[in-house]
Scaffold this active site. Sequence first.
Site, PDB file in Angstrom:
ATOM      1  N   TYR A 170       4.741   3.237  12.697  1.00 24.97           N
ATOM      2  CA  TYR A 170       4.093   3.115  11.387  1.00 24.97           C
ATOM      3  C   TYR A 170       2.659   2.613  11.481  1.00 24.97           C
ATOM      4  O   TYR A 170       2.178   2.248  12.536  1.00 24.97           O
ATOM      5  CB  TYR A 170       4.928   2.316  10.411  1.00 24.97           C
ATOM      6  CG  TYR A 170       5.282   0.873  10.676  1.00 24.97           C
ATOM      7  CD1 TYR A 170       4.762   0.145  11.721  1.00 24.97           C
ATOM      8  CD2 TYR A 170       6.170   0.232   9.814  1.00 24.97           C
ATOM      9  CE1 TYR A 170       5.097  -1.177  11.910  1.00 24.97           C
ATOM     10  CE2 TYR A 170       6.525  -1.093  10.004  1.00 24.97           C
ATOM     11  CZ  TYR A 170       5.984  -1.795  11.066  1.00 24.97           C
ATOM     12  OH  TYR A 170       6.328  -3.101  11.250  1.00 24.97           O
ATOM     13  N   GLU A 171       1.983   2.652  10.339  1.00 23.25           N
ATOM     14  CA  GLU A 171       0.546   2.366  10.233  1.00 23.25           C
ATOM     15  C   GLU A 171      -0.286   3.316  11.103  1.00 23.25           C
ATOM     16  O   GLU A 171      -1.288   2.934  11.687  1.00 23.25           O
ATOM     17  CB  GLU A 171       0.238   0.910  10.611  1.00 23.25           C
ATOM     18  CG  GLU A 171       0.930  -0.117   9.760  1.00 23.25           C
ATOM     19  CD  GLU A 171       0.696   0.051   8.271  1.00 23.25           C
ATOM     20  OE1 GLU A 171      -0.296   0.699   7.903  1.00 23.25           O
ATOM     21  OE2 GLU A 171       1.515  -0.433   7.478  1.00 23.25           O
ATOM     22  N   GLY A 172       0.147   4.560  11.153  1.00 29.23           N
ATOM     23  CA  GLY A 172      -0.507   5.556  11.996  1.00 29.23           C
ATOM     24  C   GLY A 172       0.145   5.555  13.359  1.00 29.23           C
ATOM     25  O   GLY A 172       0.028   4.586  14.116  1.00 29.23           O
TER      26      GLY A 172
ATOM     27  N   MET B 166       0.863  -1.176   0.000  1.00 31.41           N
ATOM     28  CA  MET B 166       0.000   0.000   0.000  1.00 31.41           C
ATOM     29  C   MET B 166       0.902   1.228   0.000  1.00 31.41           C
ATOM     30  O   MET B 166       1.869   1.324   0.753  1.00 31.41           O
ATOM     31  CB  MET B 166      -0.972   0.008   1.176  1.00 31.41           C
ATOM     32  CG  MET B 166      -0.387   0.060   2.551  1.00 31.41           C
ATOM     33  SD  MET B 166      -1.742   0.164   3.759  1.00 31.41           S
ATOM     34  CE  MET B 166      -0.831   0.216   5.290  1.00 31.41           C
TER      35      MET B 166
ATOM     36  N   ARG C 256      -3.182  -2.429  10.709  1.00 35.71           N
ATOM     37  CA  ARG C 256      -3.050  -1.961  12.090  1.00 35.71           C
ATOM     38  C   ARG C 256      -3.204  -3.097  13.086  1.00 35.71           C
ATOM     39  O   ARG C 256      -2.523  -3.126  14.113  1.00 35.71           O
ATOM     40  CB  ARG C 256      -4.075  -0.849  12.351  1.00 35.71           C
ATOM     41  CG  ARG C 256      -3.651   0.466  11.720  1.00 35.71           C
ATOM     42  CD  ARG C 256      -4.721   1.536  11.768  1.00 35.71           C
ATOM     43  NE  ARG C 256      -4.183   2.784  11.218  1.00 35.71           N
ATOM     44  CZ  ARG C 256      -4.909   3.876  10.983  1.00 35.71           C
ATOM     45  NH1 ARG C 256      -6.212   3.867  11.243  1.00 35.71           N
ATOM     46  NH2 ARG C 256      -4.337   4.966  10.487  1.00 35.71           N
TER      47      ARG C 256
END
Length: 597
Positions: free
Chosen positions: A438-440, A162, A295
Site C-alpha cells: 500500500y501507499e504505492g 485519504m 509513504r
Amino acid sequence: MPEYKAPLRDMRFLFDEVFDLPATYAAIGASDATPDMVSAILEEGAKFCEQVLAPLNRSGDEEGCQWHDGVVTTPKGFKEAFAQYIEGGWNGLAADPAYGGQGLPHSLGLVLAEMVGSANTSWGMYPGLTHGAMSAIHAHGSEEQKQTYLTKLTEGRWTGTMCLTEPHCGTDLGIIKTRAVPQADGSYAISGTKIFISAGEHDMSQNIVHLVLAKLPDAPAGTKGISLFIVPKFLPDAAGEAGQRNGVSCGSIEHKMGIKASATCVMNFDAAIGYLIGEANKGLNCMFTMMNHARLGTGMQGLCNGEASYQGAVRYANERLQMRALTGPKAPDKPADPIIVHPDVRRMLLTMKAFNEGNRALTYFTAQLLDVAHGPDAERAAEAENLLAFLTPICKAFMTETGLEVTSLGMQVFGGHGYIREWGMEQLMRDCRIAPIYEGTNGIQALDLLGRKVLGSQGKLLRGFTKIVHKFCQAQAEHPQLKGQVAELARLNQQWGELTQRLGMAAMKNPDEVGAASVDYLMYSGYVTLAYLWLRMAVVAKAKLAAGAVDAPYYETKLVTCDFYFQRLLPRTAAHLAAAEAGSDSLMKLSAEQFAL
C-alpha cells in the site's frame, strides 16, 4: 507475543551522537525542544507504547474490527488507548501551535511513530492517517478550513483519512469515477465509491474527515482533471462541532491477511457535501503532500515490524536449547546449547540487526531533513526538500522490503514455533506483508525513483545525495580503521552515477528499460544509502571508544554490525547492478498468451 521494549539507547545514539539533532533544533529555532523535553518525550512515549499499546497487539489481531449496518467497532481497549493518547497530548506533538499543536520538531513525531508502530501496527494506523490529513490541509487548505478542521484534528477529537483508490483503479488515478458537482452555496456534491480506506470508519473519534479525490463535470481527462475535497462524516455546525450526518457511509470492511485491527473500509459517497481544497483540477498535487507523509510512515512500518520481530527472536535464541556448538559445548551444565551459538542463527540475527539499525538511521536522517525543510532558512529548506523527494521512494520501498525479510527471519529463528500463533511471530509477518503493497506498491516507488526523481531531474536529485556521500568519503578516506570500508562506499557511490547514465541512455532508445531496471536500481540505491549511514555510525563509535566511553560494549557492537553489513549484505549490490543492466528483452519477449502455457 514478543514483549516490546523501546530501543531508547539506539534512539539516543542517533539523536544526539550521529545526527546531532539538538544542533538542528537550535538552527531552526525550536527552542522548546530542550534536552530535558526530548528525554521526557522519549521516556513517556516508551511507557505508553510498552504498557498500553503493546498488550493490545495480539488481542486486537484476534478480535479484529467488526462491521454492522455501517458501524465499525474497533477491538477492546483500542478506544480507551486512543483516549489516553489524546489526553497525553501526543497527537499534536509536532503540529502547528496556531491550531492547537505543540510546535515541536517533526523528527520527534517520527520517533514517537516508530515506537507506536513497533508496539501495535494496527492501532498506529488511526493517528498515522490523521497526521497525513493534517499535513495536506495545512499546506493547501484555506484559513477557514484550517480553523475548522485542523484544530479538531490536532486535538485528536476528529481523525482523518485519504480516499484515493476505487474498485476499478488503484495506481492509475486518472481514471477515477467519483464525481463532484458544484452547488449554489459553493460546496460540492460528492458521489462515488472508494475502497481500501484505512480508518475510514471507526468508534475512536467524534468525527472523521475524509480527503477525497474526485472529478468536476468539466474536468480534463486523466490526472490533470483531479480535484481534492474535504468530506466530513459529520458536517461542522455553527460552533464548529460535529453536527448533521453527511452522505458518506461505510459499506463494508475488508477481511485481511494482517493488520486486522485497522479498519480497511469501502466508503460510499452519496451526494455527500464536500469542500474544495486548493485549486480545481490540482488535487493530485495537494494529495501528494499527504501521500509523501504516508509513504515515509509506511517505510517505517518495515522497521517497526522488524524491530518487534528481532526483539522476540534474540530473546528466544538465548533461551532455546538445541544441539551443541560445533566448537564444543558452551553450556555444559545444560542438555544442549542455546541456539544463539550456531553460526546460521547468528547470520539471521545479525541480518535483522543490521537492517533494523540501518533503517532506523535512515528514518532519523530523513526526519532531520523534515525539520530543516520546515525551518526558516529558505535555501537549506529547498535543499532538504530535494533530498526528501529523492529519498522518499527509497525509504518506502527499501525499508519495507528489508523489513519483510527481517520479520521473516525472526519467524525462522523460532523454527516450527514461529509458525504457531501463540508466539506472535506469525502475526508480525502477516502485519508486515501489506507494507510493500500500500501507499504505492514498491514497483511504483521504483518507477518514481528512477523515472521521475532521477532521470526526470536529469540526475540532479541523485547528485544532491551522492555529493553528500562523496564529501563524507573524502573526509574519512584516511580513517585508520575504516578506510577500507570508506573506499568501498566511494567506489559504489561513483558506480551509482555511472549506472544511472547507462540506464538513461538505454531508456532514450527504449522506455521499457526504465521499468525493467527500476526495482533493482532502487534496491541498489537502498544498500548504498545504508552503507553511508552505517559508516557514519561507525565513525562515531570509533571516536567514542577512543575517548574511553563508559558503555564501550554498545559501541563495539555497532562496529561489528557495521562489518557484517559490509561483508554480508552490501555485496548484494553486485547482483542488483547486473540485473538492472540486463535490459528488458527477457522480460518483454513472451506474449501475454504465452504466460499461460
